[in-house]
Design a protein around this motif. Sequence first.
Motif, PDB file in Angstrom:
ATOM      1  N   ALA A  34       1.788 -10.942  -9.263  1.00  0.00           N
ATOM      2  CA  ALA A  34       2.713 -11.108  -8.130  1.00  0.00           C
ATOM      3  C   ALA A  34       3.130  -9.748  -7.570  1.00  0.00           C
ATOM      4  O   ALA A  34       3.156  -9.545  -6.352  1.00  0.00           O
ATOM      5  N   ASP A  35       3.452  -8.804  -8.448  1.00  0.00           N
ATOM      6  CA  ASP A  35       3.855  -7.472  -7.977  1.00  0.00           C
ATOM      7  C   ASP A  35       2.694  -6.733  -7.313  1.00  0.00           C
ATOM      8  O   ASP A  35       2.902  -5.954  -6.372  1.00  0.00           O
ATOM      9  N   ALA A  36       1.478  -6.971  -7.799  1.00  0.00           N
ATOM     10  CA  ALA A  36       0.306  -6.281  -7.234  1.00  0.00           C
ATOM     11  C   ALA A  36      -0.146  -6.897  -5.922  1.00  0.00           C
ATOM     12  O   ALA A  36      -0.939  -6.288  -5.194  1.00  0.00           O
ATOM     13  N   MET A  45      -0.447  -8.899   6.942  1.00  0.00           N
ATOM     14  CA  MET A  45      -0.762  -8.585   8.342  1.00  0.00           C
ATOM     15  C   MET A  45      -1.965  -9.408   8.761  1.00  0.00           C
ATOM     16  O   MET A  45      -2.998  -9.394   8.085  1.00  0.00           O
ATOM     17  N   GLN A  46      -1.819 -10.115   9.868  1.00  0.00           N
ATOM     18  CA  GLN A  46      -2.838 -11.065  10.322  1.00  0.00           C
ATOM     19  C   GLN A  46      -3.082 -12.074   9.181  1.00  0.00           C
ATOM     20  O   GLN A  46      -2.165 -12.744   8.754  1.00  0.00           O
ATOM     21  N   ASP A  47      -4.293 -12.137   8.647  1.00  0.00           N
ATOM     22  CA  ASP A  47      -4.592 -13.082   7.562  1.00  0.00           C
ATOM     23  C   ASP A  47      -4.856 -12.372   6.241  1.00  0.00           C
ATOM     24  O   ASP A  47      -5.445 -12.963   5.333  1.00  0.00           O
ATOM     25  N   GLN A  48      -4.408 -11.122   6.106  1.00  0.00           N
ATOM     26  CA  GLN A  48      -4.662 -10.368   4.880  1.00  0.00           C
ATOM     27  C   GLN A  48      -3.363  -9.879   4.249  1.00  0.00           C
ATOM     28  O   GLN A  48      -2.438  -9.459   4.947  1.00  0.00           O
ATOM     29  N   ARG A  49      -3.326  -9.912   2.948  1.00  0.00           N
ATOM     30  CA  ARG A  49      -2.178  -9.404   2.204  1.00  0.00           C
ATOM     31  C   ARG A  49      -2.241  -7.878   2.153  1.00  0.00           C
ATOM     32  O   ARG A  49      -3.309  -7.278   1.977  1.00  0.00           O
ATOM     33  N   ILE A  50      -1.083  -7.253   2.320  1.00  0.00           N
ATOM     34  CA  ILE A  50      -0.984  -5.789   2.247  1.00  0.00           C
ATOM     35  C   ILE A  50      -0.597  -5.407   0.822  1.00  0.00           C
ATOM     36  O   ILE A  50       0.406  -5.887   0.282  1.00  0.00           O
ATOM     37  N   ILE A  51      -1.409  -4.530   0.194  1.00  0.00           N
ATOM     38  CA  ILE A  51      -1.095  -4.035  -1.144  1.00  0.00           C
ATOM     39  C   ILE A  51      -1.060  -2.510  -1.089  1.00  0.00           C
ATOM     40  O   ILE A  51      -1.189  -1.904  -0.023  1.00  0.00           O
ATOM     41  N   GLY A  52      -0.885  -1.907  -2.261  1.00  0.00           N
ATOM     42  CA  GLY A  52      -0.778  -0.455  -2.308  1.00  0.00           C
ATOM     43  C   GLY A  52      -2.023   0.268  -1.842  1.00  0.00           C
ATOM     44  O   GLY A  52      -1.958   1.444  -1.475  1.00  0.00           O
ATOM     45  N   LEU A  53      -3.183  -0.401  -1.848  1.00  0.00           N
ATOM     46  CA  LEU A  53      -4.432   0.228  -1.426  1.00  0.00           C
ATOM     47  C   LEU A  53      -4.758  -0.053   0.033  1.00  0.00           C
ATOM     48  O   LEU A  53      -5.769   0.442   0.531  1.00  0.00           O
ATOM     49  N   SER A  54      -3.934  -0.832   0.719  1.00  0.00           N
ATOM     50  CA  SER A  54      -4.204  -1.190   2.118  1.00  0.00           C
ATOM     51  C   SER A  54      -3.679  -0.100   3.047  1.00  0.00           C
ATOM     52  O   SER A  54      -2.608   0.462   2.806  1.00  0.00           O
ATOM     53  N   LEU A  63       2.541 -16.398   2.018  1.00  0.00           N
ATOM     54  CA  LEU A  63       1.649 -15.245   2.080  1.00  0.00           C
ATOM     55  C   LEU A  63       0.433 -15.526   1.210  1.00  0.00           C
ATOM     56  O   LEU A  63       0.551 -16.083   0.115  1.00  0.00           O
ATOM     57  N   VAL A  64      -0.726 -15.118   1.683  1.00  0.00           N
ATOM     58  CA  VAL A  64      -1.943 -15.275   0.891  1.00  0.00           C
ATOM     59  C   VAL A  64      -2.004 -14.180  -0.164  1.00  0.00           C
ATOM     60  O   VAL A  64      -1.313 -13.162  -0.065  1.00  0.00           O
ATOM     61  N   GLY A  65      -2.837 -14.383  -1.166  1.00  0.00           N
ATOM     62  CA  GLY A  65      -3.076 -13.336  -2.152  1.00  0.00           C
ATOM     63  C   GLY A  65      -4.189 -12.408  -1.697  1.00  0.00           C
ATOM     64  O   GLY A  65      -5.062 -12.786  -0.906  1.00  0.00           O
ATOM     65  N   TYR A  66      -4.132 -11.186  -2.187  1.00  0.00           N
ATOM     66  CA  TYR A  66      -5.179 -10.214  -1.855  1.00  0.00           C
ATOM     67  C   TYR A  66      -6.470 -10.652  -2.536  1.00  0.00           C
ATOM     68  O   TYR A  66      -6.512 -10.848  -3.756  1.00  0.00           O
ATOM     69  N   ARG A  92     -10.081  -1.729  -6.717  1.00  0.00           N
ATOM     70  CA  ARG A  92     -10.730  -0.612  -7.405  1.00  0.00           C
ATOM     71  C   ARG A  92      -9.732   0.534  -7.534  1.00  0.00           C
ATOM     72  O   ARG A  92      -9.275   1.078  -6.536  1.00  0.00           O
ATOM     73  N   LEU A  93      -9.404   0.878  -8.775  1.00  0.00           N
ATOM     74  CA  LEU A  93      -8.442   1.937  -9.035  1.00  0.00           C
ATOM     75  C   LEU A  93      -9.176   3.241  -9.341  1.00  0.00           C
ATOM     76  O   LEU A  93     -10.149   3.259 -10.086  1.00  0.00           O
ATOM     77  N   ARG A  94      -8.690   4.321  -8.753  1.00  0.00           N
ATOM     78  CA  ARG A  94      -9.226   5.643  -9.066  1.00  0.00           C
ATOM     79  C   ARG A  94      -8.319   6.405 -10.013  1.00  0.00           C
ATOM     80  O   ARG A  94      -8.776   7.241 -10.778  1.00  0.00           O
ATOM     81  N   PHE A  95      -7.011   6.115  -9.978  1.00  0.00           N
ATOM     82  CA  PHE A  95      -6.059   6.773 -10.860  1.00  0.00           C
ATOM     83  C   PHE A  95      -5.134   5.699 -11.441  1.00  0.00           C
ATOM     84  O   PHE A  95      -4.704   4.791 -10.736  1.00  0.00           O
TER      85      PHE A  95
END
Length: 256
Positions: free
Chosen positions: A102-104, A162-171, A236-239, A244-247
């Motif tokens: 949920a937080d991600a 935003m639109q039909d996509q979930r915003i996360i920390g990588l967006s 809200l939809v889920g991402y 893919r995490l780099r750090f």
Amino acid sequence: MARGSRSSDSPRRSVWRFGVPVVCLCAGLLLATTHTVSGGDEIRRSDAPRLVDLVREAQQSVDRLTAQRDELVGEVDNHHGGSPGAGAALKVLTDRTDALAADAGVAPLRGPGLVITLTDAQRDAEGRFPGDASPDDLVVHQQDVQAVLNALWSAGAEGVQMQDQRIIGLSAPRCVGNTLLLNGRTYSPPYVITAVGDVTRMQAALDAAPLVRLYRQYVVRFGLGYTEEAREQTDLVGYEAPVRLRFAKPAGPLGY
């Protein structure tokens, strides 16, 4: 007549006299070459490998590797499931993953929210734009969208779409001409941003954000579009794209 007959036979004898040695010499060279190539062995041996034999050997190799793979898979399964605390540890990891989902932003979210819509300027009744407006004054830019997103996050929004996509920390919405690029997909205005959280706090944050206030001035001056709609319940939809995490760093003890 006798002299004439002996004279006609002489060329024939001469041809055979030189032709036979030449033929023998070629035959000898051919035999010597064959012996060198074969290494003293028979060229057309009865035990020479056939295609069917090669296929059979390849199949045996595949069967052997498949059995080895199945054995290694069994060892891995026994390693993870054989220890006394493996089941409890796996449950802790699963519960922690569900809680972090949920937080991600990878899980759908429902709750009270706010819907903000931004769109390009529209022509007036006579089909004209303001005379002192430049083309950049009449369109929604990346900084406008980013200003709204930052204000929502600063107000403690639980999730943003935003639109039909979930915003996360990588967006990261990016301006591409007169469109926006988000997670590999392009969108044209109007841009609809939906946030779940405390509606009053999010509205206050939008009112206080300098770039949002500047955008609202352009709304009045040049006819850009901007609306806010409070909703008692929104989804809200889920991402969905791979994360893919780099750090990364540990978030805390796992509890086992």
